[in-house]
Design a protein around this motif. Sequence first.
Motif, PDB file in Angstrom:
ATOM      1  N   UNK A  52       0.816  -1.208   0.000  1.00 47.88           N
ATOM      2  CA  UNK A  52       0.000   0.000   0.000  1.00 47.88           C
ATOM      3  C   UNK A  52       0.860   1.273   0.000  1.00 47.88           C
ATOM      4  N   UNK A  53       2.054   1.193   0.580  1.00 46.48           N
ATOM      5  CA  UNK A  53       2.896   2.390   0.682  1.00 46.48           C
ATOM      6  C   UNK A  53       3.956   2.485  -0.407  1.00 46.48           C
ATOM      7  N   UNK A  54       4.155   1.418  -1.186  1.00 41.92           N
ATOM      8  CA  UNK A  54       5.213   1.435  -2.207  1.00 41.92           C
ATOM      9  C   UNK A  54       5.011   2.601  -3.170  1.00 41.92           C
ATOM     10  N   UNK A  55       3.832   2.717  -3.748  1.00 44.46           N
ATOM     11  CA  UNK A  55       3.634   3.695  -4.816  1.00 44.46           C
ATOM     12  C   UNK A  55       3.409   5.118  -4.294  1.00 44.46           C
ATOM     13  N   UNK A  56       2.699   5.318  -3.170  1.00 44.35           N
ATOM     14  CA  UNK A  56       2.703   6.665  -2.595  1.00 44.35           C
ATOM     15  C   UNK A  56       4.107   7.125  -2.223  1.00 44.35           C
ATOM     16  N   UNK A  57       4.945   6.185  -1.721  1.00 48.41           N
ATOM     17  CA  UNK A  57       6.330   6.536  -1.385  1.00 48.41           C
ATOM     18  C   UNK A  57       7.102   6.920  -2.639  1.00 48.41           C
TER      19      UNK A  57
END
Length: 596
Positions: free
Chosen positions: A176-181
Amino acid sequence: MTFYDPFCLPFIFGATVLFTTLAVKYGLWLHRLPKADKRLIRRGIPTRATLGAIGEVVSESLLHRRIFRVNPLLGYMHMSLAFGWFLLIAVGWIETVAVLGFRFVPLQGHVFFKYFAARQAFEHLPVFDFLMDLLLLLVLSGVALAWGKRLYSRAMGMRRTTKHTPGDRIALSALWFVFPARLAAECVTAALYGGGGFLTGSIGALLSDHLSIHLLLALFQPLWWFYSCCLGLFFVALPFSRYMHIFTEIPLIFLRRYGLHSREKKGSYDHFQVEACSRCGICIDPCQLQSVLGIHDVQSVYFLRDRRSERLALSVANDCLMCGRCAERCPVGIDLNTLRLNSRDRMRNVPDENRFDYLRGVDRSQGMGKVGYFAGCMTLLTPRTLQAMERIFQAAGEEVWWADREGGVCCGRPLKLSGETDSARRMMDYNRDLFVRHGITTLVTSCPICLKVFREEYDLEGIEVIHHSEYILRLLRAGRLRVRRTEDRYTYHDPCELGRGSGIYDEPRAVIGALGELVEPAHTREHALCCGSSVANTVISDGQQLQLARHTADELRATGASTIVTACPLCKKAIARGAESPPVADLSEVVAARIV
Protein backbone atom coordinates in the motif's frame (compact mmCIF):
# COMPACT_ATOMS: atom_id res chain seq x y z
CA MET A 1 28.74 6.76 -13.71
CA THR A 2 27.52 4.92 -10.64
CA PHE A 3 24.23 3.22 -9.84
CA TYR A 4 24.62 2.65 -6.14
CA ASP A 5 23.62 4.55 -3.04
CA PRO A 6 23.20 3.18 0.52
CA PHE A 7 19.43 3.69 0.37
CA CYS A 8 19.33 0.89 -2.26
CA LEU A 9 20.32 -1.73 0.32
CA PRO A 10 16.78 -2.60 1.57
CA PHE A 11 15.62 -3.08 -2.02
CA ILE A 12 18.66 -5.17 -2.97
CA PHE A 13 18.25 -7.35 0.12
CA GLY A 14 14.53 -7.84 -0.48
CA ALA A 15 14.99 -8.68 -4.16
CA THR A 16 17.73 -11.18 -3.29
CA VAL A 17 15.52 -12.93 -0.73
CA LEU A 18 12.57 -12.97 -3.13
CA PHE A 19 14.32 -14.43 -6.17
CA THR A 20 16.35 -16.90 -4.11
CA THR A 21 13.19 -18.18 -2.39
CA LEU A 22 11.34 -18.45 -5.71
CA ALA A 23 14.22 -20.33 -7.33
CA VAL A 24 14.43 -22.82 -4.44
CA LYS A 25 10.67 -23.40 -4.25
CA TYR A 26 10.07 -23.77 -7.96
CA GLY A 27 13.20 -25.88 -8.39
CA LEU A 28 12.10 -28.34 -5.70
CA TRP A 29 8.50 -28.53 -6.95
CA LEU A 30 9.58 -29.17 -10.54
CA HIS A 31 12.23 -31.68 -9.48
CA ARG A 32 9.66 -33.67 -7.48
CA LEU A 33 7.18 -33.93 -10.32
CA PRO A 34 6.65 -37.51 -11.54
CA LYS A 35 8.45 -38.52 -14.73
CA ALA A 36 5.18 -38.55 -16.68
CA ASP A 37 4.57 -34.89 -15.84
CA LYS A 38 8.12 -33.94 -16.79
CA ARG A 39 7.58 -35.61 -20.16
CA LEU A 40 4.40 -33.58 -20.65
CA ILE A 41 6.38 -30.38 -20.02
CA ARG A 42 9.16 -31.31 -22.47
CA ARG A 43 6.65 -32.26 -25.15
CA GLY A 44 4.49 -29.21 -24.53
CA ILE A 45 7.14 -26.48 -24.70
CA PRO A 46 7.63 -26.53 -28.51
CA THR A 47 3.87 -26.61 -29.22
CA ARG A 48 1.02 -24.11 -29.50
CA ALA A 49 0.34 -24.74 -25.82
CA THR A 50 3.18 -22.35 -25.02
CA LEU A 51 1.65 -19.58 -27.14
CA GLY A 52 -1.71 -20.24 -25.50
CA ALA A 53 -0.09 -19.98 -22.07
CA ILE A 54 1.53 -16.65 -22.95
CA GLY A 55 -1.83 -15.32 -24.09
CA GLU A 56 -3.48 -16.49 -20.88
CA VAL A 57 -0.76 -14.88 -18.76
CA VAL A 58 -1.47 -11.56 -20.46
CA SER A 59 -5.27 -11.88 -20.27
CA GLU A 60 -5.47 -13.23 -16.71
CA SER A 61 -2.28 -12.48 -14.77
CA LEU A 62 -2.00 -8.93 -16.11
CA LEU A 63 -5.42 -7.85 -17.41
CA HIS A 64 -7.49 -10.04 -15.06
CA ARG A 65 -10.24 -10.72 -17.58
CA ARG A 66 -12.06 -13.23 -15.31
CA ILE A 67 -12.22 -10.74 -12.45
CA PHE A 68 -13.71 -8.12 -14.77
CA ARG A 69 -16.54 -10.60 -15.39
CA VAL A 70 -17.21 -10.75 -11.65
CA ASN A 71 -17.22 -6.97 -11.23
CA PRO A 72 -15.73 -4.32 -13.57
CA LEU A 73 -14.52 -2.10 -10.72
CA LEU A 74 -12.87 -5.06 -8.99
CA GLY A 75 -11.30 -6.07 -12.29
CA TYR A 76 -9.97 -2.56 -12.85
CA MET A 77 -8.42 -2.52 -9.37
CA HIS A 78 -6.53 -5.76 -10.00
CA MET A 79 -5.59 -4.79 -13.55
CA SER A 80 -4.30 -1.35 -12.58
CA LEU A 81 -2.03 -2.82 -9.93
CA ALA A 82 -0.74 -5.79 -11.94
CA PHE A 83 -0.60 -4.43 -15.48
CA GLY A 84 0.25 -0.92 -14.31
CA TRP A 85 3.23 -2.10 -12.28
CA PHE A 86 4.37 -4.34 -15.14
CA LEU A 87 4.27 -1.38 -17.54
CA LEU A 88 6.11 0.83 -15.06
CA ILE A 89 8.93 -1.73 -15.03
CA ALA A 90 8.87 -2.26 -18.82
CA VAL A 91 8.66 1.44 -19.79
CA GLY A 92 11.23 2.33 -17.12
CA TRP A 93 13.58 -0.23 -18.63
CA ILE A 94 13.05 1.25 -22.10
CA GLU A 95 13.71 4.74 -20.71
CA THR A 96 17.02 3.59 -19.27
CA VAL A 97 18.07 2.17 -22.64
CA ALA A 98 16.88 5.30 -24.47
CA VAL A 99 18.97 7.53 -22.21
CA LEU A 100 22.06 5.38 -21.65
CA GLY A 101 22.08 3.00 -24.60
CA PHE A 102 22.66 -0.74 -24.34
CA ARG A 103 25.05 -0.69 -21.43
CA PHE A 104 24.85 -2.73 -18.26
CA VAL A 105 22.74 -1.13 -15.57
CA PRO A 106 22.17 -3.05 -12.29
CA LEU A 107 18.63 -3.73 -11.16
CA GLN A 108 18.53 -0.87 -8.68
CA GLY A 109 19.65 1.48 -11.46
CA HIS A 110 16.46 0.73 -13.38
CA VAL A 111 14.18 0.83 -10.32
CA PHE A 112 15.55 4.10 -8.97
CA PHE A 113 16.42 5.66 -12.32
CA LYS A 114 14.79 9.01 -11.50
CA TYR A 115 17.12 9.37 -8.52
CA PHE A 116 20.30 8.55 -10.42
CA ALA A 117 19.21 10.57 -13.47
CA ALA A 118 18.68 13.66 -11.33
CA ARG A 119 21.93 13.29 -9.34
CA GLN A 120 24.06 12.63 -12.42
CA ALA A 121 22.25 15.00 -14.82
CA PHE A 122 21.31 12.42 -17.43
CA GLU A 123 19.53 13.53 -20.59
CA HIS A 124 15.92 14.53 -19.97
CA LEU A 125 13.27 12.85 -22.18
CA PRO A 126 9.83 14.46 -21.61
CA VAL A 127 7.92 11.64 -23.36
CA PHE A 128 9.08 9.16 -20.73
CA ASP A 129 8.31 11.62 -17.92
CA PHE A 130 4.74 11.77 -19.23
CA LEU A 131 4.39 8.00 -19.71
CA MET A 132 5.86 7.13 -16.31
CA ASP A 133 3.61 9.64 -14.56
CA LEU A 134 0.58 8.30 -16.41
CA LEU A 135 1.39 4.73 -15.38
CA LEU A 136 2.12 5.77 -11.80
CA LEU A 137 -1.29 7.46 -11.68
CA LEU A 138 -2.88 4.25 -13.01
CA VAL A 139 -1.28 2.19 -10.24
CA LEU A 140 -2.14 4.77 -7.57
CA SER A 141 -5.80 4.61 -8.62
CA GLY A 142 -5.65 0.86 -8.02
CA VAL A 143 -4.09 1.40 -4.59
CA ALA A 144 -6.88 3.84 -3.70
CA LEU A 145 -9.49 1.27 -4.75
CA ALA A 146 -7.70 -1.39 -2.70
CA TRP A 147 -7.95 0.84 0.37
CA GLY A 148 -11.62 1.40 -0.40
CA LYS A 149 -12.23 -2.33 -0.85
CA ARG A 150 -11.06 -3.02 2.70
CA LEU A 151 -13.56 -0.44 3.99
CA TYR A 152 -16.55 -1.25 1.77
CA SER A 153 -16.18 -4.38 -0.33
CA ARG A 154 -19.82 -4.36 -1.49
CA ALA A 155 -18.99 -1.53 -3.89
CA MET A 156 -16.98 -4.10 -5.83
CA GLY A 157 -19.59 -6.84 -5.73
CA MET A 158 -18.21 -8.71 -2.71
CA ARG A 159 -20.18 -9.17 0.49
CA ARG A 160 -17.13 -10.51 2.30
CA THR A 161 -13.37 -10.24 1.99
CA THR A 162 -10.73 -12.58 3.38
CA LYS A 163 -9.14 -12.70 6.79
CA HIS A 164 -5.41 -11.96 6.65
CA THR A 165 -2.51 -13.84 8.17
CA PRO A 166 0.35 -11.84 9.80
CA GLY A 167 2.45 -12.34 6.66
CA ASP A 168 -0.41 -11.04 4.54
CA ARG A 169 -0.75 -7.93 6.69
CA ILE A 170 2.96 -7.12 6.48
CA ALA A 171 3.07 -7.57 2.72
CA LEU A 172 -0.19 -5.67 2.19
CA SER A 173 0.92 -2.73 4.34
CA ALA A 174 4.23 -2.51 2.45
CA LEU A 175 2.45 -2.75 -0.92
CA TRP A 176 0.00 0.00 0.00
CA PHE A 177 2.90 2.39 0.68
CA VAL A 178 5.21 1.43 -2.21
CA PHE A 179 3.63 3.70 -4.82
CA PRO A 180 2.70 6.67 -2.60
CA ALA A 181 6.33 6.54 -1.39
CA ARG A 182 7.55 6.52 -5.00
CA LEU A 183 5.30 9.47 -5.81
CA ALA A 184 6.59 11.46 -2.85
CA ALA A 185 10.26 10.69 -3.63
CA GLU A 186 9.94 11.61 -7.31
CA CYS A 187 8.00 14.79 -6.55
CA VAL A 188 10.67 16.05 -4.16
CA THR A 189 13.34 15.09 -6.71
CA ALA A 190 11.51 17.12 -9.37
CA ALA A 191 11.27 20.04 -6.93
CA LEU A 192 15.03 19.99 -6.41
CA TYR A 193 16.37 19.01 -9.82
CA GLY A 194 13.55 19.76 -12.26
CA GLY A 195 12.04 17.36 -14.73
CA GLY A 196 9.08 15.15 -14.02
CA GLY A 197 5.83 14.84 -15.93
CA PHE A 198 2.35 16.25 -15.52
CA LEU A 199 2.02 14.59 -12.08
CA THR A 200 5.44 14.57 -10.41
CA GLY A 201 6.62 17.72 -12.20
CA SER A 202 3.51 19.72 -11.27
CA ILE A 203 3.58 18.62 -7.64
CA GLY A 204 7.34 19.24 -7.58
CA ALA A 205 6.79 22.82 -8.82
CA LEU A 206 4.23 23.41 -6.04
CA LEU A 207 6.65 22.05 -3.46
CA SER A 208 9.49 24.25 -4.67
CA ASP A 209 7.19 27.29 -4.46
CA HIS A 210 6.01 26.61 -0.91
CA LEU A 211 8.88 24.75 0.80
CA SER A 212 12.40 25.93 1.46
CA ILE A 213 15.35 24.35 -0.29
CA HIS A 214 16.68 23.21 3.08
CA LEU A 215 13.47 21.33 3.90
CA LEU A 216 13.38 19.72 0.45
CA LEU A 217 16.98 18.59 0.84
CA ALA A 218 16.14 17.21 4.29
CA LEU A 219 13.28 15.19 2.78
CA PHE A 220 15.13 13.98 -0.33
CA GLN A 221 17.17 11.06 1.04
CA PRO A 222 14.64 9.89 3.69
CA LEU A 223 11.90 9.59 1.05
CA TRP A 224 14.08 7.46 -1.22
CA TRP A 225 15.05 5.37 1.81
CA PHE A 226 11.36 4.93 2.66
CA TYR A 227 10.54 3.88 -0.91
CA SER A 228 13.39 1.37 -0.91
CA CYS A 229 12.36 -0.02 2.50
CA CYS A 230 8.76 -0.49 1.35
CA LEU A 231 9.93 -2.41 -1.71
CA GLY A 232 12.39 -4.50 0.30
CA LEU A 233 9.84 -5.36 2.98
CA PHE A 234 7.25 -6.34 0.38
CA PHE A 235 9.72 -8.58 -1.45
CA VAL A 236 10.81 -10.31 1.77
CA ALA A 237 7.21 -10.92 2.87
CA LEU A 238 5.89 -11.88 -0.59
CA PRO A 239 6.93 -15.59 -0.68
CA PHE A 240 5.30 -16.12 2.72
CA SER A 241 2.05 -14.31 2.00
CA ARG A 242 -0.92 -14.34 -0.36
CA TYR A 243 1.14 -12.31 -2.84
CA MET A 244 3.10 -15.40 -3.79
CA HIS A 245 0.34 -15.74 -6.39
CA ILE A 246 1.87 -12.86 -8.40
CA PHE A 247 4.67 -15.13 -9.58
CA THR A 248 3.19 -18.61 -9.07
CA GLU A 249 0.15 -18.10 -11.28
CA ILE A 250 2.45 -17.79 -14.32
CA PRO A 251 4.12 -21.25 -14.12
CA LEU A 252 0.73 -22.73 -13.14
CA ILE A 253 -0.77 -21.48 -16.41
CA PHE A 254 2.06 -23.01 -18.43
CA LEU A 255 1.97 -26.35 -16.60
CA ARG A 256 -1.81 -26.56 -16.92
CA ARG A 257 -1.55 -25.87 -20.65
CA TYR A 258 0.99 -28.70 -20.93
CA GLY A 259 -1.55 -31.13 -19.47
CA LEU A 260 -0.50 -31.35 -15.83
CA HIS A 261 -3.25 -31.71 -13.25
CA SER A 262 -3.77 -32.62 -9.62
CA ARG A 263 -4.64 -36.22 -8.85
CA GLU A 264 -6.44 -38.20 -6.17
CA LYS A 265 -3.11 -38.51 -4.34
CA LYS A 266 -1.25 -35.43 -3.16
CA GLY A 267 1.56 -34.45 -5.57
CA SER A 268 4.19 -31.83 -6.26
CA TYR A 269 2.06 -30.06 -8.87
CA ASP A 270 -0.41 -29.24 -6.09
CA HIS A 271 2.07 -26.67 -4.73
CA PHE A 272 1.66 -24.54 -7.84
CA GLN A 273 -2.12 -24.58 -7.43
CA VAL A 274 -2.15 -23.93 -3.69
CA GLU A 275 0.30 -21.01 -3.86
CA ALA A 276 -1.34 -19.48 -6.93
CA CYS A 277 -4.32 -18.55 -4.77
CA SER A 278 -4.38 -14.79 -4.25
CA ARG A 279 -6.95 -15.04 -1.44
CA CYS A 280 -8.95 -12.44 -3.31
CA GLY A 281 -12.10 -13.75 -1.61
CA ILE A 282 -14.17 -14.02 -4.78
CA CYS A 283 -14.88 -17.65 -3.86
CA ILE A 284 -16.50 -16.74 -0.52
CA ASP A 285 -19.80 -15.21 -1.64
CA PRO A 286 -20.88 -18.18 -3.85
CA CYS A 287 -20.46 -20.60 -0.91
CA GLN A 288 -23.87 -21.54 0.48
CA LEU A 289 -22.29 -22.71 3.73
CA GLN A 290 -21.45 -19.05 4.28
CA SER A 291 -24.53 -17.34 2.84
CA VAL A 292 -27.16 -19.76 4.20
CA LEU A 293 -25.61 -21.44 7.25
CA GLY A 294 -23.27 -18.69 8.42
CA ILE A 295 -20.13 -20.87 8.35
CA HIS A 296 -17.26 -18.49 7.60
CA ASP A 297 -13.96 -20.34 8.08
CA VAL A 298 -14.01 -23.36 5.75
CA GLN A 299 -14.32 -21.75 2.32
CA SER A 300 -11.78 -22.58 -0.37
CA VAL A 301 -9.70 -19.49 0.33
CA TYR A 302 -9.18 -20.65 3.94
CA PHE A 303 -8.78 -24.30 2.98
CA LEU A 304 -5.92 -23.32 0.63
CA ARG A 305 -4.42 -20.99 3.23
CA ASP A 306 -4.37 -23.75 5.87
CA ARG A 307 -3.07 -26.37 3.46
CA ARG A 308 -0.27 -24.09 2.38
CA SER A 309 0.81 -23.48 5.98
CA GLU A 310 0.46 -27.23 6.72
CA ARG A 311 -2.09 -26.71 9.47
CA LEU A 312 -5.13 -28.01 7.65
CA ALA A 313 -7.68 -29.54 10.02
CA LEU A 314 -9.82 -32.49 8.99
CA SER A 315 -12.94 -30.51 9.91
CA VAL A 316 -12.00 -27.81 7.37
CA ALA A 317 -11.09 -30.33 4.65
CA ASN A 318 -14.41 -32.18 5.07
CA ASP A 319 -16.74 -29.21 5.57
CA CYS A 320 -17.41 -28.52 1.90
CA LEU A 321 -20.29 -29.42 -0.41
CA MET A 322 -17.82 -29.64 -3.30
CA CYS A 323 -20.60 -28.23 -5.43
CA GLY A 324 -18.14 -26.33 -7.60
CA ARG A 325 -19.73 -22.89 -7.23
CA CYS A 326 -16.48 -21.45 -5.83
CA ALA A 327 -14.33 -23.13 -8.49
CA GLU A 328 -16.58 -21.64 -11.17
CA ARG A 329 -15.76 -18.16 -9.86
CA CYS A 330 -12.04 -18.69 -9.12
CA PRO A 331 -10.14 -16.22 -11.36
CA VAL A 332 -7.04 -18.43 -11.30
CA GLY A 333 -8.88 -21.61 -12.31
CA ILE A 334 -7.59 -23.66 -9.38
CA ASP A 335 -8.90 -27.24 -9.29
CA LEU A 336 -10.38 -26.80 -5.83
CA ASN A 337 -12.36 -30.04 -5.65
CA THR A 338 -9.40 -32.28 -6.51
CA LEU A 339 -7.25 -30.51 -3.91
CA ARG A 340 -10.00 -31.15 -1.36
CA LEU A 341 -10.10 -34.81 -2.32
CA ASN A 342 -6.40 -35.47 -2.04
CA SER A 343 -6.29 -33.57 1.25
CA ARG A 344 -8.91 -35.95 2.61
CA ASP A 345 -7.06 -38.93 1.18
CA ARG A 346 -3.92 -37.91 3.03
CA MET A 347 -5.85 -37.73 6.29
CA ARG A 348 -8.39 -40.54 6.13
CA ASN A 349 -7.47 -43.17 3.57
CA VAL A 350 -7.34 -46.32 5.73
CA PRO A 351 -8.76 -49.15 3.61
CA ASP A 352 -9.85 -52.36 5.28
CA GLU A 353 -9.55 -55.29 2.86
CA ASN A 354 -12.14 -57.32 4.79
CA ARG A 355 -14.84 -54.87 3.77
CA PHE A 356 -14.75 -56.19 0.21
CA ASP A 357 -15.49 -59.83 0.85
CA TYR A 358 -19.11 -59.23 -0.20
CA LEU A 359 -17.97 -58.50 -3.77
CA ARG A 360 -17.66 -62.21 -4.50
CA GLY A 361 -20.78 -63.26 -6.37
CA VAL A 362 -22.49 -59.87 -6.14
CA ASP A 363 -23.23 -59.72 -9.88
CA ARG A 364 -27.05 -59.72 -10.06
CA SER A 365 -27.26 -57.95 -13.41
CA GLN A 366 -30.16 -58.78 -15.71
CA GLY A 367 -30.96 -58.84 -19.41
CA MET A 368 -28.87 -58.47 -22.51
CA GLY A 369 -28.18 -55.66 -24.95
CA LYS A 370 -25.53 -53.23 -26.12
CA VAL A 371 -27.01 -50.51 -23.90
CA GLY A 372 -26.31 -50.90 -20.21
CA TYR A 373 -28.14 -49.04 -17.48
CA PHE A 374 -26.50 -48.33 -14.14
CA ALA A 375 -29.04 -46.84 -11.77
CA GLY A 376 -26.69 -46.06 -8.89
CA CYS A 377 -27.34 -46.19 -5.17
CA MET A 378 -29.50 -43.08 -4.95
CA THR A 379 -31.60 -44.00 -8.01
CA LEU A 380 -32.33 -47.36 -6.42
CA LEU A 381 -33.62 -45.37 -3.45
CA THR A 382 -35.90 -43.31 -5.74
CA PRO A 383 -37.84 -46.13 -7.44
CA ARG A 384 -40.03 -43.77 -9.50
CA THR A 385 -36.95 -42.77 -11.49
CA LEU A 386 -36.07 -46.41 -12.06
CA GLN A 387 -39.66 -47.18 -13.15
CA ALA A 388 -39.69 -44.16 -15.47
CA MET A 389 -36.47 -45.28 -17.15
CA GLU A 390 -37.88 -48.77 -17.63
CA ARG A 391 -40.93 -47.31 -19.38
CA ILE A 392 -38.72 -45.11 -21.58
CA PHE A 393 -36.56 -48.09 -22.59
CA GLN A 394 -39.68 -50.11 -23.43
CA ALA A 395 -41.25 -47.30 -25.46
CA ALA A 396 -38.04 -46.90 -27.45
CA GLY A 397 -37.75 -50.64 -28.03
CA GLU A 398 -34.33 -50.72 -26.40
CA GLU A 399 -32.89 -54.01 -25.18
CA VAL A 400 -31.12 -53.14 -21.97
CA TRP A 401 -28.65 -54.85 -19.70
CA TRP A 402 -29.62 -53.82 -16.16
CA ALA A 403 -26.38 -53.56 -14.25
CA ASP A 404 -27.72 -53.10 -10.75
CA ARG A 405 -31.52 -53.24 -10.67
CA GLU A 406 -31.39 -56.14 -8.22
CA GLY A 407 -28.49 -54.70 -6.25
CA GLY A 408 -24.87 -54.22 -7.10
CA VAL A 409 -21.72 -52.28 -6.24
CA CYS A 410 -21.56 -48.54 -5.69
CA CYS A 411 -19.74 -46.56 -8.38
CA GLY A 412 -17.12 -45.59 -5.78
CA ARG A 413 -17.40 -41.81 -5.95
CA PRO A 414 -18.98 -41.35 -2.50
CA LEU A 415 -16.01 -43.16 -0.97
CA LYS A 416 -13.66 -41.06 -3.03
CA LEU A 417 -15.38 -37.85 -1.93
CA SER A 418 -14.87 -38.89 1.68
CA GLY A 419 -11.15 -39.39 1.04
CA GLU A 420 -11.01 -43.19 0.89
CA THR A 421 -9.55 -43.32 -2.60
CA ASP A 422 -7.99 -46.78 -2.30
CA SER A 423 -11.31 -48.29 -1.22
CA ALA A 424 -13.04 -46.47 -4.06
CA ARG A 425 -10.53 -47.86 -6.54
CA ARG A 426 -11.39 -51.41 -5.45
CA MET A 427 -15.06 -50.83 -6.31
CA MET A 428 -14.19 -49.13 -9.60
CA ASP A 429 -12.07 -52.06 -10.71
CA TYR A 430 -14.91 -54.47 -9.98
CA ASN A 431 -17.48 -52.44 -11.92
CA ARG A 432 -15.20 -51.84 -14.88
CA ASP A 433 -14.58 -55.58 -15.26
CA LEU A 434 -18.34 -56.14 -15.04
CA PHE A 435 -19.09 -53.65 -17.81
CA VAL A 436 -16.41 -55.03 -20.10
CA ARG A 437 -17.49 -58.63 -19.48
CA HIS A 438 -21.06 -57.89 -20.61
CA GLY A 439 -19.91 -56.29 -23.86
CA ILE A 440 -21.99 -53.12 -23.71
CA THR A 441 -21.19 -50.21 -26.02
CA THR A 442 -23.27 -47.52 -24.25
CA LEU A 443 -23.65 -47.04 -20.51
CA VAL A 444 -26.58 -44.90 -19.34
CA THR A 445 -26.89 -43.69 -15.77
CA SER A 446 -29.46 -41.54 -14.00
CA CYS A 447 -27.00 -40.40 -11.33
CA PRO A 448 -24.64 -37.47 -12.14
CA ILE A 449 -22.32 -38.70 -9.39
CA CYS A 450 -21.96 -42.04 -11.17
CA LEU A 451 -21.65 -40.30 -14.54
CA LYS A 452 -18.72 -38.18 -13.47
CA VAL A 453 -16.74 -41.05 -11.98
CA PHE A 454 -17.46 -43.37 -14.95
CA ARG A 455 -16.20 -40.74 -17.38
CA GLU A 456 -13.18 -39.57 -15.46
CA GLU A 457 -11.95 -42.54 -13.46
CA TYR A 458 -12.99 -45.81 -15.11
CA ASP A 459 -11.05 -45.87 -18.41
CA LEU A 460 -13.99 -47.50 -20.23
CA GLU A 461 -12.43 -47.64 -23.68
CA GLY A 462 -15.02 -48.52 -26.30
CA ILE A 463 -17.97 -47.76 -24.00
CA GLU A 464 -19.83 -44.46 -24.35
CA VAL A 465 -20.99 -43.12 -20.98
CA ILE A 466 -24.02 -40.81 -21.05
CA HIS A 467 -26.52 -39.37 -18.60
CA HIS A 468 -30.16 -40.27 -19.01
CA SER A 469 -30.94 -36.67 -20.05
CA GLU A 470 -28.56 -37.08 -23.01
CA TYR A 471 -30.00 -40.51 -23.83
CA ILE A 472 -33.62 -39.31 -23.72
CA LEU A 473 -32.83 -36.34 -25.97
CA ARG A 474 -31.12 -38.70 -28.41
CA LEU A 475 -34.24 -40.89 -28.52
CA LEU A 476 -36.50 -37.88 -29.09
CA ARG A 477 -34.39 -36.52 -31.93
CA ALA A 478 -34.15 -39.96 -33.56
CA GLY A 479 -37.93 -40.31 -33.44
CA ARG A 480 -37.70 -43.43 -31.28
CA LEU A 481 -39.58 -41.74 -28.44
CA ARG A 482 -42.67 -39.60 -28.88
CA VAL A 483 -44.03 -37.34 -26.17
CA ARG A 484 -47.06 -35.08 -25.76
CA ARG A 485 -46.42 -31.36 -25.32
CA THR A 486 -48.68 -29.46 -22.86
CA GLU A 487 -49.03 -25.94 -21.49
CA ASP A 488 -47.39 -26.95 -18.21
CA ARG A 489 -44.59 -24.72 -16.88
CA TYR A 490 -41.46 -26.38 -15.55
CA THR A 491 -38.44 -24.99 -13.77
CA TYR A 492 -35.17 -26.89 -13.86
CA HIS A 493 -32.54 -27.30 -11.16
CA ASP A 494 -29.01 -27.98 -12.45
CA PRO A 495 -27.40 -30.70 -10.31
CA CYS A 496 -23.84 -29.76 -9.32
CA GLU A 497 -22.19 -32.91 -10.67
CA LEU A 498 -24.19 -32.82 -13.91
CA GLY A 499 -23.79 -29.11 -14.68
CA ARG A 500 -20.59 -27.71 -13.24
CA GLY A 501 -19.13 -31.20 -12.84
CA SER A 502 -19.85 -32.60 -16.31
CA GLY A 503 -20.86 -29.58 -18.40
CA ILE A 504 -24.35 -30.90 -19.21
CA TYR A 505 -26.73 -27.92 -19.29
CA ASP A 506 -28.51 -27.87 -22.64
CA GLU A 507 -29.73 -31.48 -22.96
CA PRO A 508 -32.13 -31.47 -19.97
CA ARG A 509 -33.51 -28.11 -21.10
CA ALA A 510 -34.04 -29.40 -24.63
CA VAL A 511 -36.00 -32.35 -23.25
CA ILE A 512 -38.16 -30.10 -21.07
CA GLY A 513 -38.72 -27.83 -24.07
CA ALA A 514 -40.33 -30.80 -25.84
CA LEU A 515 -42.79 -31.21 -22.95
CA GLY A 516 -43.82 -27.67 -22.09
CA GLU A 517 -42.55 -24.22 -21.08
CA LEU A 518 -39.26 -23.86 -19.19
CA VAL A 519 -38.84 -21.00 -16.69
CA GLU A 520 -35.40 -20.42 -15.25
CA PRO A 521 -34.68 -19.66 -11.56
CA ALA A 522 -32.52 -16.73 -10.47
CA HIS A 523 -29.40 -18.90 -10.23
CA THR A 524 -29.06 -21.25 -13.14
CA ARG A 525 -26.54 -23.22 -15.21
CA GLU A 526 -23.00 -22.74 -13.80
CA HIS A 527 -24.35 -20.50 -11.03
CA ALA A 528 -27.10 -22.91 -9.91
CA LEU A 529 -27.54 -23.52 -6.20
CA CYS A 530 -26.57 -26.80 -4.55
CA CYS A 531 -29.41 -28.87 -3.10
CA GLY A 532 -27.46 -29.20 0.14
CA SER A 533 -27.37 -33.00 0.40
CA SER A 534 -23.96 -33.43 -1.17
CA VAL A 535 -22.29 -36.70 -0.20
CA ALA A 536 -19.02 -34.74 -0.13
CA ASN A 537 -19.78 -32.96 3.15
CA THR A 538 -19.45 -35.17 6.22
CA VAL A 539 -19.59 -32.32 8.75
CA ILE A 540 -22.89 -30.44 8.48
CA SER A 541 -25.94 -31.91 10.21
CA ASP A 542 -29.17 -33.15 8.70
CA GLY A 543 -30.86 -29.98 9.92
CA GLN A 544 -28.29 -27.84 8.12
CA GLN A 545 -28.79 -29.88 4.95
CA LEU A 546 -32.51 -29.18 5.24
CA GLN A 547 -31.81 -25.44 5.57
CA LEU A 548 -29.86 -25.51 2.32
CA ALA A 549 -32.59 -27.54 0.61
CA ARG A 550 -35.28 -25.07 1.67
CA HIS A 551 -33.21 -22.15 0.42
CA THR A 552 -32.82 -23.78 -2.99
CA ALA A 553 -36.46 -24.90 -3.10
CA ASP A 554 -37.66 -21.37 -2.28
CA GLU A 555 -35.79 -19.97 -5.27
CA LEU A 556 -37.21 -22.66 -7.58
CA ARG A 557 -40.75 -22.15 -6.24
CA ALA A 558 -40.45 -18.41 -6.88
CA THR A 559 -40.50 -19.09 -10.64
CA GLY A 560 -44.20 -19.98 -10.42
CA ALA A 561 -43.64 -23.26 -12.26
CA SER A 562 -46.12 -26.09 -11.81
CA THR A 563 -43.32 -28.69 -11.45
CA ILE A 564 -39.73 -28.54 -10.23
CA VAL A 565 -37.58 -30.80 -12.41
CA THR A 566 -34.09 -32.02 -11.69
CA ALA A 567 -31.91 -34.77 -13.13
CA CYS A 568 -30.28 -36.23 -10.05
CA PRO A 569 -31.88 -38.64 -7.56
CA LEU A 570 -30.06 -37.02 -4.64
CA CYS A 571 -31.21 -33.54 -5.66
CA LYS A 572 -34.78 -34.79 -6.08
CA LYS A 573 -34.86 -36.15 -2.54
CA ALA A 574 -33.25 -33.05 -1.06
CA ILE A 575 -35.43 -30.47 -2.85
CA ALA A 576 -38.58 -32.48 -2.15
CA ARG A 577 -37.72 -32.27 1.56
CA GLY A 578 -37.40 -28.50 1.31
CA ALA A 579 -40.41 -27.80 -0.92
CA GLU A 580 -44.00 -28.18 0.28
CA SER A 581 -45.09 -27.35 -3.28
CA PRO A 582 -44.94 -27.59 -6.26
CA PRO A 583 -44.13 -31.28 -6.82
CA VAL A 584 -40.52 -32.27 -7.51
CA ALA A 585 -39.82 -34.83 -10.24
CA ASP A 586 -36.88 -36.35 -12.03
CA LEU A 587 -36.59 -35.53 -15.72
CA SER A 588 -37.27 -39.16 -16.61
CA GLU A 589 -40.57 -39.08 -14.68
CA VAL A 590 -42.01 -36.10 -16.54
CA VAL A 591 -40.95 -37.66 -19.83
CA ALA A 592 -42.47 -41.06 -18.99
CA ALA A 593 -45.74 -39.36 -18.04
CA ARG A 594 -45.96 -37.72 -21.49
CA ILE A 595 -45.13 -40.72 -23.69
CA VAL A 596 -47.66 -41.26 -26.48
